[in-house]
Design an enzyme around this catalytic site. Structure first.
Site, PDB file in Angstrom:
ATOM      1  N   GLU A 120      -1.541  -1.553  -4.627  1.00 46.25           N
ATOM      2  CA  GLU A 120      -2.674  -0.556  -4.759  1.00 46.25           C
ATOM      3  C   GLU A 120      -2.432   0.202  -5.542  1.00 46.25           C
ATOM      4  O   GLU A 120      -1.363   0.951  -5.399  1.00 46.25           O
ATOM      5  CB  GLU A 120      -3.069  -0.235  -3.284  1.00 46.25           C
ATOM      6  CG  GLU A 120      -4.457   0.357  -3.499  1.00 46.25           C
ATOM      7  CD  GLU A 120      -5.175   0.698  -2.253  1.00 46.25           C
ATOM      8  OE1 GLU A 120      -5.681  -0.330  -1.627  1.00 46.25           O
ATOM      9  OE2 GLU A 120      -4.806   1.902  -1.571  1.00 46.25           O
TER      10      GLU A 120
ATOM     11  N   ASP B 175       0.815  -1.246   0.154  1.00 45.64           N
ATOM     12  CA  ASP B 175      -0.089   0.150   0.055  1.00 45.64           C
ATOM     13  C   ASP B 175       0.795   1.357  -0.076  1.00 45.64           C
ATOM     14  O   ASP B 175       1.345   1.620   1.017  1.00 45.64           O
ATOM     15  CB  ASP B 175      -0.687   0.025   1.199  1.00 45.64           C
ATOM     16  CG  ASP B 175      -1.857   1.179   1.371  1.00 45.64           C
ATOM     17  OD1 ASP B 175      -2.185   1.660   0.431  1.00 45.64           O
ATOM     18  OD2 ASP B 175      -1.984   1.837   2.445  1.00 45.64           O
TER      19      ASP B 175
ATOM     20  N   ASP C  25      -2.003   1.180   7.378  1.00 48.99           N
ATOM     21  CA  ASP C  25      -1.331   0.838   6.214  1.00 48.99           C
ATOM     22  C   ASP C  25      -0.839  -0.700   6.148  1.00 48.99           C
ATOM     23  O   ASP C  25      -1.020  -1.029   4.950  1.00 48.99           O
ATOM     24  CB  ASP C  25       0.125   1.783   6.228  1.00 48.99           C
ATOM     25  CG  ASP C  25      -0.150   3.068   6.410  1.00 48.99           C
ATOM     26  OD1 ASP C  25      -1.124   3.806   5.256  1.00 48.99           O
ATOM     27  OD2 ASP C  25      -0.132   3.924   7.351  1.00 48.99           O
TER      28      ASP C  25
END
Length: 171
Positions: free
Chosen positions: A71, A11, A143
């Site tokens: 992502e 991420d 996160d």
């Protein structure tokens, strides 16, 4: 049954890049590890990107994933922030590629829909579902939980990606 696949989910963020590793064996998922790679906000952009590069490289060396999922960047209204996030995302994509790993990319809404069932789920809902799907996971940050969600999304969608790639080769 297919052999187990170790998946690293990332991420990306300039301040914190979350990472999470799961093992996918058929329909079974197992938690391996998670955490964050952080950059020092007092340093220049180049130094911060170097810190992310080195940190992600250490994660790959330590946890030896077979595949990586990242992502995709959510573009916000602030162009400067979006550019910096894009640069951090570039690091998250290029480091595994330099290590010879396949890198898949997933939209944030698809990740949330896959994990929570709703494309616009909030971070608390994602964290709750991570605890349900990976009970042994100890996520210390949103996160890291988001990175595990990216890895789970990849585990769920990788079969279709493989099938599509095989169809392209045979066509």
């Amino acid at each position: 049954m297919a052999p187990p696949i170790r998946i690293l989910g990332l991420d990306p963020g300039l301040r914190k890049t979350g990472w999470g590793v799961v093992v996918s064996e058929g329909s079974k998922l197992s938690f391996v590890a998670c955490g964050c790679v952080e950059s020092d906000g007092t340093l220049s952009l180049g130094e911060r990107l170097r810190q992310l590069h080195e940190g992600i490289s250490r994660v790959i060396a330590t946890w030896t994933p077979d595949e990586v999922a990242v992502e995709e960047t959510f573009v916000n209204r602030d162009p400067q922030s979006a550019l910096k996030l894009g640069q951090a995302r570039g690091i998250a994509v290029v480091v595994p590629a330099l290590a010879g790993l396949d890198v898949a990319e997933y939209a944030a809404n698809l990740v949330k829909k896959t994990v929570v069932g709703v494309g616009h789920a909030d971070k608390k809902q994602v964290q709750m579902m991570i605890r349900v799907l990976l009970p042994k996971a100890e996520t210390k940050s949103a996160d890291a939980a988001d990175a595990l969600a990216v890895a789970i999304c990849h585990a769920q969608h990788r079969g279709m990606r493989t099938l599509v790639a095989q169809m392209r080769v045979s066509a």
